[in-house]
Scaffold this active site. Structure first.
Site, PDB file in Angstrom:
ATOM      1  N   GLN A  22      18.826  10.211  -7.206  1.00 30.45           N
ATOM      2  CA  GLN A  22      19.272   8.905  -7.707  1.00 30.45           C
ATOM      3  C   GLN A  22      20.300   8.306  -6.745  1.00 30.45           C
ATOM      4  OE1 GLN A  22      18.257   7.639 -10.899  1.00 30.45           O
ATOM      5  NE2 GLN A  22      19.186   5.775 -10.161  1.00 30.45           N
ATOM      6  N   PHE A  23      19.815   7.682  -5.653  1.00 34.66           N
ATOM      7  CA  PHE A  23      20.738   7.127  -4.669  1.00 34.66           C
ATOM      8  C   PHE A  23      21.577   5.995  -5.239  1.00 34.66           C
ATOM      9  CE2 PHE A  23      17.428   4.004  -4.163  1.00 34.66           C
ATOM     10  CZ  PHE A  23      18.082   2.857  -3.741  1.00 34.66           C
ATOM     11  N   THR A  24      21.125   5.368  -6.319  1.00 33.41           N
ATOM     12  CA  THR A  24      21.879   4.236  -6.876  1.00 33.41           C
ATOM     13  C   THR A  24      23.198   4.659  -7.514  1.00 33.41           C
ATOM     14  OG1 THR A  24      20.657   4.288  -8.972  1.00 33.41           O
ATOM     15  CG2 THR A  24      19.794   2.846  -7.230  1.00 33.41           C
TER      16      THR A  24
END
Length: 147
Positions: free
Chosen positions: A78-80
């Site tokens: 989950q890079f966000t």
């Protein structure tokens, strides 16, 4: 490295119509990697996931870990989690690690969780994923290896 841990009664992730990971009782973990992270960060957070006492004991107190209850882990990249929306209306993801760095650390995190004897299901790194979760409690814990 940042993670969001959610205690769940069930969770799954689907990519292009195919379920790639699915668990019953356990933890769904969203995993974000930043440019400064190392395998030390991945191991530190994996140890936290395995030992975090957020499941109820026979007295109704959060006193048991996912290991103690025989639960599983659904790990989703989950890079966000490194989105910065303090300015403007569109988040900046400059702090997120590039995929070539992040994938190795995400996999190191998953392997470190498995080393505790936990079953780990996953999404697909970098894919457009559909995530379903029944958050039990609800219980949600945010952890950052740098704080």
């Amino acid at each position: 490295m940042k993670i969001v841990i959610q205690r769940c009664s069930r969770a799954s992730v689907t990519v292009e119509g195919q379920v790639t990971g699915e668990i019953g009782t356990g933890l769904m973990v969203l995993v974000g990697v930043t440019q400064e992270d190392t395998e030390k960060d991945a191991k530190f957070l994996a140890d936290k996931v395995a030992g975090l006492r957020i499941f109820e004991d026979e007295d109704g107190k959060m006193n048991r870990s996912v290991l103690e209850i025989g639960g599983k882990v659904l790990s989703i990249s989950q890079f966000t989690l490194y989105g910065d929306a303090r300015k403007g209306r569109r988040p900046s993801f400059i702090a997120a690690a590039r995929p070539e760095q992040a994938i190795g650390l995400y996999e190191a995190f998953n392997e470190a969780v498995k080393a505790h004897g936990l079953e780990v299901q996953t999404g697909v790194f970098g894919a457009d994923m559909q995530v379903e979760l029944v958050n039990s409690g609800p219980v949600t814990i945010l952890l950052d290896s740098r704080e």
